[in-house]
Motif scaffolding. Structure first.
Motif, PDB file in Angstrom:
ATOM      1  N   TRP A   1       1.199  -0.793  -0.231  1.00 33.98           N
ATOM      2  CA  TRP A   1      -0.073   0.026   0.508  1.00 33.98           C
ATOM      3  C   TRP A   1       0.926   0.698   0.049  1.00 33.98           C
ATOM      4  O   TRP A   1       0.408   2.710  -1.128  1.00 33.98           O
ATOM      5  CB  TRP A   1      -1.217  -0.222   1.167  1.00 33.98           C
ATOM      6  N   PHE A   2       2.253   1.264   0.698  1.00 32.04           N
ATOM      7  CA  PHE A   2       2.846   2.695   0.556  1.00 32.04           C
ATOM      8  C   PHE A   2       3.160   3.074  -0.180  1.00 32.04           C
ATOM      9  O   PHE A   2       3.996   3.535  -0.259  1.00 32.04           O
ATOM     10  CB  PHE A   2       3.551   1.950   2.084  1.00 32.04           C
ATOM     11  N   SER A   3       4.239   1.244  -0.739  1.00 28.14           N
ATOM     12  CA  SER A   3       4.783   1.856  -2.295  1.00 28.14           C
ATOM     13  C   SER A   3       3.720   2.899  -2.826  1.00 28.14           C
ATOM     14  O   SER A   3       4.211   3.305  -4.164  1.00 28.14           O
ATOM     15  CB  SER A   3       4.853   0.059  -2.734  1.00 28.14           C
ATOM     16  N   SER A   4       2.505   2.569  -2.757  1.00 28.08           N
ATOM     17  CA  SER A   4       2.058   3.932  -4.471  1.00 28.08           C
ATOM     18  C   SER A   4       2.196   5.421  -4.299  1.00 28.08           C
ATOM     19  O   SER A   4       2.317   5.636  -4.718  1.00 28.08           O
ATOM     20  CB  SER A   4       0.253   3.973  -3.532  1.00 28.08           C
ATOM     21  N   GLU A   5       3.001   5.594  -2.573  1.00 27.51           N
ATOM     22  CA  GLU A   5       3.192   7.220  -2.398  1.00 27.51           C
ATOM     23  C   GLU A   5       4.773   7.210  -3.275  1.00 27.51           C
ATOM     24  O   GLU A   5       4.666   8.257  -3.758  1.00 27.51           O
ATOM     25  CB  GLU A   5       3.445   7.070  -0.522  1.00 27.51           C
ATOM     26  N   ILE A   6       5.185   5.978  -3.521  1.00 29.85           N
ATOM     27  CA  ILE A   6       6.464   6.025  -4.555  1.00 29.85           C
ATOM     28  C   ILE A   6       5.853   6.816  -5.984  1.00 29.85           C
ATOM     29  O   ILE A   6       6.698   8.100  -6.533  1.00 29.85           O
ATOM     30  CB  ILE A   6       7.211   5.518  -4.779  1.00 29.85           C
ATOM     31  N   GLY A   7       4.528   5.992  -6.138  1.00 29.87           N
ATOM     32  CA  GLY A   7       4.285   7.137  -7.702  1.00 29.87           C
ATOM     33  C   GLY A   7       4.079   8.527  -7.733  1.00 29.87           C
ATOM     34  O   GLY A   7       4.048   8.784  -8.105  1.00 29.87           O
ATOM     35  N   LYS A   8       2.952   8.286  -6.060  1.00 30.47           N
ATOM     36  CA  LYS A   8       2.400   9.651  -6.548  1.00 30.47           C
ATOM     37  C   LYS A   8       3.504  10.922  -6.555  1.00 30.47           C
ATOM     38  O   LYS A   8       3.356  12.426  -7.138  1.00 30.47           O
ATOM     39  CB  LYS A   8       1.352   9.936  -5.305  1.00 30.47           C
ATOM     40  N   ILE A   9       3.636  10.103  -5.754  1.00 32.55           N
ATOM     41  CA  ILE A   9       5.532  11.407  -5.167  1.00 32.55           C
ATOM     42  C   ILE A   9       6.478  11.898  -6.789  1.00 32.55           C
ATOM     43  O   ILE A   9       6.114  13.248  -7.037  1.00 32.55           O
ATOM     44  CB  ILE A   9       5.940  11.435  -4.277  1.00 32.55           C
ATOM     45  N   THR A  10       6.353  10.574  -7.028  1.00 34.57           N
ATOM     46  CA  THR A  10       7.108  10.988  -8.188  1.00 34.57           C
ATOM     47  C   THR A  10       6.680  11.597  -9.715  1.00 34.57           C
ATOM     48  O   THR A  10       7.135  11.956 -10.373  1.00 34.57           O
ATOM     49  CB  THR A  10       7.855   9.399  -8.472  1.00 34.57           C
ATOM     50  N   VAL A  11       5.838  10.700 -10.277  1.00 32.47           N
ATOM     51  CA  VAL A  11       4.854  11.566 -11.223  1.00 32.47           C
ATOM     52  C   VAL A  11       4.500  12.814 -11.120  1.00 32.47           C
ATOM     53  O   VAL A  11       3.891  13.450 -12.021  1.00 32.47           O
ATOM     54  CB  VAL A  11       4.301   9.866 -11.775  1.00 32.47           C
ATOM     55  N   THR A  12       3.721  12.419 -10.123  1.00 30.20           N
ATOM     56  CA  THR A  12       2.647  13.976  -9.540  1.00 30.20           C
ATOM     57  C   THR A  12       1.605  14.369 -10.859  1.00 30.20           C
ATOM     58  O   THR A  12       1.825  15.236 -11.683  1.00 30.20           O
ATOM     59  CB  THR A  12       3.176  15.420  -9.684  1.00 30.20           C
ATOM     60  N   ARG A  13       0.971  12.952 -11.222  1.00 30.06           N
ATOM     61  CA  ARG A  13       0.157  13.675 -12.176  1.00 30.06           C
ATOM     62  C   ARG A  13      -1.125  13.953 -11.861  1.00 30.06           C
ATOM     63  O   ARG A  13      -1.920  13.381 -10.863  1.00 30.06           O
ATOM     64  CB  ARG A  13      -1.066  11.925 -12.353  1.00 30.06           C
ATOM     65  N   LEU A  14      -1.832  14.935 -12.634  1.00 30.64           N
ATOM     66  CA  LEU A  14      -3.664  15.646 -11.910  1.00 30.64           C
ATOM     67  C   LEU A  14      -4.482  14.448 -12.446  1.00 30.64           C
ATOM     68  O   LEU A  14      -4.246  13.231 -12.652  1.00 30.64           O
ATOM     69  CB  LEU A  14      -3.677  16.854 -13.110  1.00 30.64           C
TER      70      LEU A  14
ATOM     71  N   SER B   1      -3.822   4.531  -7.838  1.00 29.52           N
ATOM     72  CA  SER B   1      -5.223   5.247  -7.008  1.00 29.52           C
ATOM     73  C   SER B   1      -4.564   4.165  -5.982  1.00 29.52           C
ATOM     74  O   SER B   1      -3.977   2.507  -5.833  1.00 29.52           O
ATOM     75  CB  SER B   1      -5.984   4.088  -7.437  1.00 29.52           C
ATOM     76  N   GLY B   2      -4.571   5.117  -4.870  1.00 29.64           N
ATOM     77  CA  GLY B   2      -4.172   4.938  -3.431  1.00 29.64           C
ATOM     78  C   GLY B   2      -5.072   3.479  -2.731  1.00 29.64           C
ATOM     79  O   GLY B   2      -5.433   2.112  -2.573  1.00 29.64           O
ATOM     80  N   HIS B   3      -6.049   3.737  -3.833  1.00 28.40           N
ATOM     81  CA  HIS B   3      -7.726   2.548  -2.804  1.00 28.40           C
ATOM     82  C   HIS B   3      -7.558   1.492  -3.476  1.00 28.40           C
ATOM     83  O   HIS B   3      -7.013   0.119  -3.379  1.00 28.40           O
ATOM     84  CB  HIS B   3      -8.658   3.161  -3.019  1.00 28.40           C
ATOM     85  N   THR B   4      -7.185   0.919  -4.793  1.00 26.47           N
ATOM     86  CA  THR B   4      -6.989   0.451  -5.771  1.00 26.47           C
ATOM     87  C   THR B   4      -5.583  -1.128  -5.091  1.00 26.47           C
ATOM     88  O   THR B   4      -5.065  -1.934  -5.336  1.00 26.47           O
ATOM     89  CB  THR B   4      -6.529   0.645  -7.263  1.00 26.47           C
TER      90      THR B   4
ATOM     91  N   VAL C   1     -10.457  -5.688  -9.279  1.00 27.61           N
ATOM     92  CA  VAL C   1     -10.766  -5.498 -10.200  1.00 27.61           C
ATOM     93  C   VAL C   1     -12.523  -4.743 -10.547  1.00 27.61           C
ATOM     94  O   VAL C   1     -12.333  -3.330 -10.421  1.00 27.61           O
ATOM     95  CB  VAL C   1     -11.086  -6.546 -11.301  1.00 27.61           C
ATOM     96  N   ALA C   2     -12.773  -5.263  -8.865  1.00 27.81           N
ATOM     97  CA  ALA C   2     -14.180  -4.013  -8.474  1.00 27.81           C
ATOM     98  C   ALA C   2     -13.635  -2.901  -7.855  1.00 27.81           C
ATOM     99  O   ALA C   2     -14.117  -2.135  -8.033  1.00 27.81           O
ATOM    100  CB  ALA C   2     -15.052  -4.616  -7.422  1.00 27.81           C
ATOM    101  N   VAL C   3     -12.899  -3.300  -7.517  1.00 28.46           N
ATOM    102  CA  VAL C   3     -12.397  -1.552  -6.769  1.00 28.46           C
ATOM    103  C   VAL C   3     -11.966  -0.759  -7.767  1.00 28.46           C
ATOM    104  O   VAL C   3     -12.062   0.654  -7.419  1.00 28.46           O
ATOM    105  CB  VAL C   3     -11.202  -1.550  -5.727  1.00 28.46           C
TER     106      VAL C   3
ATOM    107  N   ASP D   1      -4.181   4.423 -13.790  1.00 23.77           N
ATOM    108  CA  ASP D   1      -3.812   5.047 -12.173  1.00 23.77           C
ATOM    109  C   ASP D   1      -3.827   3.828 -12.258  1.00 23.77           C
ATOM    110  O   ASP D   1      -3.564   3.029 -11.036  1.00 23.77           O
ATOM    111  CB  ASP D   1      -4.741   6.531 -11.922  1.00 23.77           C
ATOM    112  N   VAL D   2      -5.080   3.629 -12.427  1.00 19.97           N
ATOM    113  CA  VAL D   2      -5.248   1.438 -11.903  1.00 19.97           C
ATOM    114  C   VAL D   2      -4.466   0.566 -11.623  1.00 19.97           C
ATOM    115  O   VAL D   2      -3.870  -0.292 -11.288  1.00 19.97           O
ATOM    116  CB  VAL D   2      -6.708   1.458 -11.966  1.00 19.97           C
TER     117      VAL D   2
END
Length: 231
Positions: free
Chosen positions: A110-123, A144-147, A180-182, A196-197
């Motif tokens: 889950w926390f690994s997704s933060e690496i993508g958010k910080i690095t890519v910074t997609r709107l 997506s953090g939820h996914t 897939v549902a999420v 994103d997902v």
């Protein structure tokens, strides 16, 4: 001599630790590449078109379901889910090491997704075009953090809780439907792109692969024998 039973079932993967590191770094690189390319070329384009197409599928029942997923798998909800699962493992099954392995595996993914958010910074997708059902703004669309949490939860269940090959297969199949549902719920709400997902699945897997040698007892079958003889 009492036979040693590992608290977490070994996966029996015939790989050395550095293979996991190499595979993890390759997955991280692939994920960040996908995110960067999607940020530059994905909107407007096919990526946004998927979100627009989802608008036509909206119904009252699906909207309620998507909102439930959004609220339950919020950051606070995710922490609560992990705490509850660990509490059950600790109190009901008296398996503290299993609880630790499960929580750490799911959290790493889950926390690994933060690496993508910080690095890519997609709107985030433009809400006026996607008719977003919830307001989420900022440069944290990818991944997506939820996914990512849903995928990490399934990975943890497969790697830590399942005790046999059959259980792992069944858990993986059921878990795939859940993930897939999420993922679809995030597109349905209009707050994420398809890439994103996809990025969530890749980067959470990358984090967990890196954690495998130390977190889930994924050593070779001989490891249990060696530990038993050491005792």
């Amino acid at each position: 001599m009492k036979k040693f039973t590992p608290p977490v079932p070994a996966l029996g993967l015939p790989l050395r630790s550095w293979w996991f590191v190499a595979a993890s770094l390759a997955l991280f690189a692939l994920t960040l590449t996908v995110g960067t390319l999607a940020k530059v070329y994905g909107s407007p384009g096919p990526d946004l078109a998927w979100d627009v197409d989802m608008i036509r599928e909206r119904t009252t029942a699906l909207t309620v379901l998507a909102m439930v997923v959004n609220n339950v798998l919020s950051p606070a909800g995710n922490v609560l889910i992990l705490l509850l699962i660990c509490l059950v493992l600790l109190v009901a099954f008296r398996k503290p090491l299993t609880a630790l392995a499960f929580a750490s595996t799911a959290a790493i993914g889950w926390f690994s997704s933060e690496i993508g958010k910080i690095t890519v910074t997609r709107l985030r997708p433009p809400s006026l075009i996607t008719h977003a059902l919830i307001m989420e703004t900022g440069h944290d669309s990818f991944p997506s953090g939820h996914t990512a949490f849903a995928a990490s939860l399934v990975w943890a269940a497969v790697l830590v809780l399942a005790n046999s090959r059959r259980q792992r297969i069944v858990t993986a199949i059921i878990g795939a439907f859940f993930v897939v549902a999420v993922a679809l719920s995030r597109l349905y709400l209009g707050v994420h792109y398809p890439t994103d997902v996809l990025g969530s699945l890749l980067i959470s897997t990358a984090g967990i692969v890196l954690w495998l040698p130390s977190g889930t007892g994924s050593s070779s079958p001989d490891s249990a024998t060696r530990r038993s003889s050491a005792n």
